[in-house]
Design a protein around this motif. Structure first.
Motif, PDB file in Angstrom:
ATOM      1  N   CYS A 250      10.631  35.792  31.821  1.00  6.01           N
ATOM      2  CA  CYS A 250      11.249  34.470  31.928  1.00  6.01           C
ATOM      3  C   CYS A 250      10.370  33.596  32.809  1.00  6.01           C
ATOM      4  CB  CYS A 250      12.648  34.585  32.530  1.00  6.01           C
ATOM      5  SG  CYS A 250      13.499  32.993  32.730  1.00  6.01           S
ATOM      6  N   GLU A 251      10.074  32.408  32.333  1.00  7.80           N
ATOM      7  CA  GLU A 251       9.335  31.432  33.128  1.00  7.80           C
ATOM      8  C   GLU A 251      10.166  30.164  33.257  1.00  7.80           C
ATOM      9  OE1 GLU A 251       4.961  29.264  33.452  1.00  7.80           O
ATOM     10  OE2 GLU A 251       5.686  29.909  31.482  1.00  7.80           O
ATOM     11  N   ALA A 252      10.380  29.730  34.490  1.00  6.68           N
ATOM     12  CA  ALA A 252      11.068  28.470  34.755  1.00  6.68           C
ATOM     13  C   ALA A 252      10.018  27.401  35.018  1.00  6.68           C
ATOM     14  CB  ALA A 252      11.993  28.609  35.955  1.00  6.68           C
ATOM     15  N   VAL A 253      10.081  26.312  34.274  1.00  5.52           N
ATOM     16  CA  VAL A 253       9.167  25.182  34.455  1.00  5.52           C
ATOM     17  C   VAL A 253       9.972  24.044  35.064  1.00  5.52           C
ATOM     18  CG1 VAL A 253       7.587  23.575  33.339  1.00  5.52           C
ATOM     19  CG2 VAL A 253       7.796  25.924  32.476  1.00  5.52           C
ATOM     20  N   CYS A 254       9.560  23.616  36.239  1.00  6.73           N
ATOM     21  CA  CYS A 254      10.310  22.608  36.992  1.00  6.73           C
ATOM     22  C   CYS A 254       9.446  21.379  37.249  1.00  6.73           C
ATOM     23  CB  CYS A 254      10.782  23.201  38.324  1.00  6.73           C
ATOM     24  SG  CYS A 254      11.726  24.735  38.167  1.00  6.73           S
ATOM     25  N   GLU A 255      10.056  20.351  37.833  1.00  4.36           N
ATOM     26  CA  GLU A 255       9.316  19.118  38.088  1.00  4.36           C
ATOM     27  C   GLU A 255       8.181  19.319  39.089  1.00  4.36           C
ATOM     28  OE1 GLU A 255      12.718  16.754  39.260  1.00  4.36           O
ATOM     29  OE2 GLU A 255      12.530  15.553  37.431  1.00  4.36           O
ATOM     30  N   GLY A 256       8.351  20.302  39.991  1.00  4.93           N
ATOM     31  CA  GLY A 256       7.351  20.495  41.031  1.00  4.93           C
ATOM     32  C   GLY A 256       6.610  21.810  40.968  1.00  4.93           C
ATOM     33  N   GLY A 257       6.676  22.504  39.844  1.00  4.35           N
ATOM     34  CA  GLY A 257       5.979  23.784  39.733  1.00  4.35           C
ATOM     35  C   GLY A 257       6.668  24.696  38.747  1.00  4.35           C
ATOM     36  N   SER A 258       6.179  25.914  38.641  1.00  3.12           N
ATOM     37  CA  SER A 258       6.766  26.883  37.722  1.00  3.12           C
ATOM     38  C   SER A 258       6.817  28.248  38.394  1.00  3.12           C
ATOM     39  CB  SER A 258       5.970  26.971  36.414  1.00  3.12           C
ATOM     40  OG  SER A 258       4.675  27.506  36.652  1.00  3.12           O
TER      41      SER A 258
END
Length: 341
Positions: free
Chosen positions: A240-248
């Motif tokens: 699982c990879e979470a991609v966020c506004e400030g990083g992943s």
């Protein structure tokens, strides 16, 4: 904390047998006092060496066995509703392996029955919430250090599918884990599902449309994609990879042992979910036993089980229609207002 918690285990198949072993040899504070399985020989094999256990064919006989104070349901999904309602009638706390109930209507009946009791009795076995890597990812997302989550990229691969595995089960059996994990990690509800599929793998049994690509939209504007591939032929992989506004942040790549010899280095690949998530299952059952002995219920609730069933049904509709299918949940009962999704 008093006497050991006497547990009745319903189902002695692959998952049930592993839980019997876990309760008998790994988890503290509990003992297996009764096991029920339609195949009595299988139950007797699973309980070999377990002291003081009674083996039954009928689930209700196990629930009524002397010393039973809680029940662990590891039987096939279609048997869960009847077992849950029987446990409720006896006031027994339950750890129910997913799915809570395969169909959303049945899952809602369980939620309504528990709501009428006025107290939670059910913990649903979404073990990824107890996995060390998933817990670290959850903590990171909750901290806000990476900003708002925009996407989750998920991979769910198996060596092979068991006999009788259907195309619908890719969603309602396998992807149900990603459904719950996404709800928990993001704190958002899936609102729509789309399913795409490439040509089926030559490793897939005739009639099984495998692999597939599942896309969830959520109430918070995030997207969740899942590659589900249950006949890879090489290993069990969950990432699982979470991609966020400030990083992943990415999890699921740290469970392999690397063996080095004169012939080179070889990385081992887990072949089974009981290997990959062994520690998570141990944590999950220990948490259930500890809470039950103190009169509490923790972890994924019957409402979480119901929500997963609703989303999975929408996913199966999307498989069949080839269209984007919406997700509609019933009003959430007050009993689950403090649910930790």
């Amino acid at each position: 904390m008093g006497e050991l918690l006497g547990v009745a285990v319903l189902g002695a198949g692959h998952m049930g047998a592993d839980h019997i072993r876990r309760l008998d040899r790994v988890v503290s504070g509990a003992r297996v006092v009764a096991v029920a399985d339609p195949e009595k020989d299988r139950a007797e094999e699973a309980t070999a060496g377990v002291e003081g256990v009674r083996v039954h064919v009928e689930p209700e006989a196990a629930l009524d066995a002397p010393g039973v104070g809680a029940v662990l349901i590891a039987s096939p999904g279609p048997a869960h509703e009847e077992a849950l309602l029987a446990a409720f009638a006896r006031g027994l706390p339950v750890l129910c392996e997913k799915p809570l109930v395969p169909d959303a209507a049945g899952a809602l009946r369980v939620v309504e029955a528990e709501s009428r009791l006025g107290r939670r009795l059910t913990q649903v076995g979404f073990m990824r919430r107890y996995d060390a890597e998933y817990l670290r990812l959850k903590s990171l997302l909750d901290s806000g250090r990476l900003g708002r989550a925009l996407m989750l990229h998920c991979t769910h691969r198996n060596v092979s599918s068991p006999p009788g595995f259907t195309t619908a089960m890719l969603i309602n059996s396998s992807v149900s884990h990603e459904i719950d994990a996404a709800r928990w990690l993001l704190g958002q509800e899936p609102t729509a599902v789309t399913v795409l599929r490439p040509g089926s793998s030559s490793n897939a049994p005739d009639g099984l449309l495998d692999p597939q690509f599942v896309l969830f939209e959520t109430s918070g504007g995030a997207l969740v994609d899942v590659e589900i591939f249950v006949n890879t032929g090489f290993g069990y992989q969950v990432r699982c990879e979470a991609v966020c506004e400030g990083g992943s942040a990415r999890i699921g790549e740290g469970h392999s042992m690397v063996v080095t010899t004169a012939d080179g280095a070889r990385e081992e690949v887990a072949q089974d979910y009981l290997v990959r998530f062994a520690d998570a299952y141990d944590r999950e059952v220990q948490a259930w036993v500890d809470a039950t002995r103190q009169g509490w219920v923790v972890g994924p609730s019957a409402w979480d089980g119901y929500a997963a069933s609703v989303v999975a049904e929408a996913g199966v509709r999307a498989q069949e229609s080839g269209e984007r299918e919406s997700v509609t949940l019933a009003p959430r009962p007050e009993l689950y207002g403090d649910d930790d999704r």
